[in-house]
Enzyme design. Sequence first.
Site, PDB file in Angstrom:
ATOM      1  N   HIS A   1       3.465  -2.120   9.629  1.00  0.00           N
ATOM      2  CA  HIS A   1       2.333  -1.465  10.288  1.00  0.00           C
ATOM      3  C   HIS A   1       2.873  -0.459  11.288  1.00  0.00           C
ATOM      4  O   HIS A   1       4.091  -0.313  11.460  1.00  0.00           O
ATOM      5  CB  HIS A   1       1.417  -2.494  10.957  1.00  0.00           C
ATOM      6  CG  HIS A   1       0.560  -3.243   9.982  1.00  0.00           C
ATOM      7  ND1 HIS A   1      -0.465  -2.648   9.279  1.00  0.00           N
ATOM      8  CD2 HIS A   1       0.579  -4.543   9.576  1.00  0.00           C
ATOM      9  CE1 HIS A   1      -1.044  -3.545   8.493  1.00  0.00           C
ATOM     10  NE2 HIS A   1      -0.424  -4.703   8.647  1.00  0.00           N
TER      11      HIS A   1
ATOM     12  N   ASP B   1     -13.291  -1.868  -8.908  1.00  0.00           N
ATOM     13  CA  ASP B   1     -12.261  -2.904  -8.972  1.00  0.00           C
ATOM     14  C   ASP B   1     -11.169  -2.446  -9.933  1.00  0.00           C
ATOM     15  O   ASP B   1     -11.360  -2.446 -11.157  1.00  0.00           O
ATOM     16  CB  ASP B   1     -12.868  -4.231  -9.436  1.00  0.00           C
ATOM     17  CG  ASP B   1     -11.884  -5.396  -9.335  1.00  0.00           C
ATOM     18  OD1 ASP B   1     -10.685  -5.140  -9.089  1.00  0.00           O
ATOM     19  OD2 ASP B   1     -12.320  -6.546  -9.503  1.00  0.00           O
ATOM     20  N   LEU B   2     -10.026  -2.036  -9.387  1.00  0.00           N
ATOM     21  CA  LEU B   2      -8.938  -1.550 -10.231  1.00  0.00           C
ATOM     22  C   LEU B   2      -8.358  -2.631 -11.118  1.00  0.00           C
ATOM     23  O   LEU B   2      -7.717  -2.341 -12.136  1.00  0.00           O
ATOM     24  CB  LEU B   2      -7.831  -0.963  -9.360  1.00  0.00           C
ATOM     25  CG  LEU B   2      -8.175   0.306  -8.578  1.00  0.00           C
ATOM     26  CD1 LEU B   2      -6.947   0.783  -7.816  1.00  0.00           C
ATOM     27  CD2 LEU B   2      -8.678   1.392  -9.504  1.00  0.00           C
TER      28      LEU B   2
ATOM     29  N   ASP C   1       0.212   5.752  13.136  1.00  0.00           N
ATOM     30  CA  ASP C   1      -0.815   5.849  12.100  1.00  0.00           C
ATOM     31  C   ASP C   1      -1.580   7.166  12.142  1.00  0.00           C
ATOM     32  O   ASP C   1      -1.776   7.818  11.105  1.00  0.00           O
ATOM     33  CB  ASP C   1      -1.808   4.698  12.239  1.00  0.00           C
ATOM     34  CG  ASP C   1      -1.283   3.391  11.679  1.00  0.00           C
ATOM     35  OD1 ASP C   1      -0.165   3.386  11.131  1.00  0.00           O
ATOM     36  OD2 ASP C   1      -1.978   2.363  11.800  1.00  0.00           O
TER      37      ASP C   1
ATOM     38  N   TYR D   1      -1.073   3.079  -1.311  1.00  0.00           N
ATOM     39  CA  TYR D   1      -0.456   1.867  -1.845  1.00  0.00           C
ATOM     40  C   TYR D   1       1.070   1.937  -1.745  1.00  0.00           C
ATOM     41  O   TYR D   1       1.649   3.018  -1.591  1.00  0.00           O
ATOM     42  CB  TYR D   1      -0.863   1.660  -3.303  1.00  0.00           C
ATOM     43  CG  TYR D   1      -2.300   1.260  -3.505  1.00  0.00           C
ATOM     44  CD1 TYR D   1      -2.651  -0.082  -3.605  1.00  0.00           C
ATOM     45  CD2 TYR D   1      -3.311   2.216  -3.592  1.00  0.00           C
ATOM     46  CE1 TYR D   1      -3.976  -0.465  -3.803  1.00  0.00           C
ATOM     47  CE2 TYR D   1      -4.634   1.855  -3.786  1.00  0.00           C
ATOM     48  CZ  TYR D   1      -4.959   0.509  -3.884  1.00  0.00           C
ATOM     49  OH  TYR D   1      -6.278   0.135  -4.066  1.00  0.00           O
ATOM     50  N   ARG D   2       1.708   0.789  -1.864  1.00  0.00           N
ATOM     51  CA  ARG D   2       3.171   0.790  -1.881  1.00  0.00           C
ATOM     52  C   ARG D   2       3.671   1.571  -3.091  1.00  0.00           C
ATOM     53  O   ARG D   2       3.008   1.633  -4.136  1.00  0.00           O
ATOM     54  CB  ARG D   2       3.711  -0.642  -1.948  1.00  0.00           C
ATOM     55  CG  ARG D   2       3.445  -1.458  -0.703  1.00  0.00           C
ATOM     56  CD  ARG D   2       4.310  -2.702  -0.682  1.00  0.00           C
ATOM     57  NE  ARG D   2       3.764  -3.727   0.207  1.00  0.00           N
ATOM     58  CZ  ARG D   2       4.388  -4.851   0.522  1.00  0.00           C
ATOM     59  NH1 ARG D   2       5.576  -5.117   0.010  1.00  0.00           N
ATOM     60  NH2 ARG D   2       3.826  -5.730   1.323  1.00  0.00           N
TER      61      ARG D   2
ATOM     62  N   ASN E   1       5.950  -0.997  13.403  1.00  0.00           N
ATOM     63  CA  ASN E   1       7.231  -1.027  12.694  1.00  0.00           C
ATOM     64  C   ASN E   1       7.739   0.376  12.404  1.00  0.00           C
ATOM     65  O   ASN E   1       8.932   0.664  12.570  1.00  0.00           O
ATOM     66  CB  ASN E   1       7.087  -1.794  11.386  1.00  0.00           C
ATOM     67  CG  ASN E   1       6.483  -3.178  11.579  1.00  0.00           C
ATOM     68  OD1 ASN E   1       5.391  -3.451  11.092  1.00  0.00           O
ATOM     69  ND2 ASN E   1       7.163  -4.039  12.314  1.00  0.00           N
TER      70      ASN E   1
END
Length: 390
Positions: free
Chosen positions: A132, A66-67, A163, A90-91, A135
């Site tokens: 996703h 758990d970050l 993807d 991650y973004r 897009n």
Amino acid sequence: MTTPTPTGGPLRGVRVLDMSALGPGPFCSMLLADFGAEVVTVERPDPPSFDPAKLFSRGKRSTIVDLRAPGGAEVITRLADRADVFLESYRPGTMERRGLGPDVLCARNPRLVYARLTGWGQDGPYRNRAGHDINYIGVSGALGVIGAAGTDAPVPPLATVGDIAGGSMVCALGIMMALFERATTGLGQVIDAAIVDGSALLNTPQLGSLNAGTWAGRGASLLSGAAPFYGVYRCSDDGWFAVGAIEPKFYAQLLAALDIDLPDGALGEDAQFDPAGWAALRGRVAETFAAKPRSHWSTVFADIDGCGTPVLELDELAADPHLTARGTIVTEGEQLSAAPAPRLSRTPGELRPHPDCRGADTGAVLAEAGFGADEIARLAAAGTVMLGHE
């Protein structure tokens, strides 16, 4: 606890710490695991309800960290100290805010290859947008070129183009190039693998056609199904048959197999590639295929070079003689898997088992990284890590 059996694959000894989620990142690390890399996935305590990552977990070791919990980032930092590859999805800016950006991890471990697989990439005005596959391929142009003639709407190609091909495969190539370069310099580097970039790269043939002035639009080009000799046709049993007889010699055999006679002036290469005659001939080809079941056409095309094949459904793959002979589709009980590809002569990939459960290897992985038993117990009690969780 499930510890995948070490293999003799070409990536044996390469340690991968995979922080990614959903599809592209896990598929990328699955490719590496198939060829012998030791992949440790770091899963979240509360996975999303839609979580395709578990489909791509073969050959990996599973941990749960758990970050957001105290000490979570420190656990990851210590694991990254002994990794060759760090993969995250991650973004932009998220890992930096948690103290896990490349500036920190690569300073501690200069040999680390830090791979960032995202939709929009690390810069540009869209970098922080949600999105996703559909897009990313929409903006890259890859979606806009896919669709049948006579229809208005582009056809989403599942997540295969964006993807997987534009994301996972391109990122895996980047990782391999960085590892290859590291063998000379001893240094890792950061990989910015954006699905929008990779899917745009896949559009290179269409861009070339546009540049040459030959692009006719979605559904109107030779390879998009407009040509009668390159497309799919419904058979009498509602099965589908694919033909791809582009070369004139194959085109001639296609017409012979379908018993379609054309006037002498319509048989030459110029006539074959003249779009003016495509619609009428496509109608004749469609009528011919519709008169017989798919099995009939499979037999007809089996021994000629007419470039015709059945369109198989997923539940038919295991029965195909070619796929069976090559071991392309592997059956384990009622489960079907695609074998690792490509095939290497001395150090081939191999299928290895999925983890027994989420977090099955947390304790062992932490211990191998130098965490003591008491420290692991404290982290588990605090909820920072989880030691096996269905």
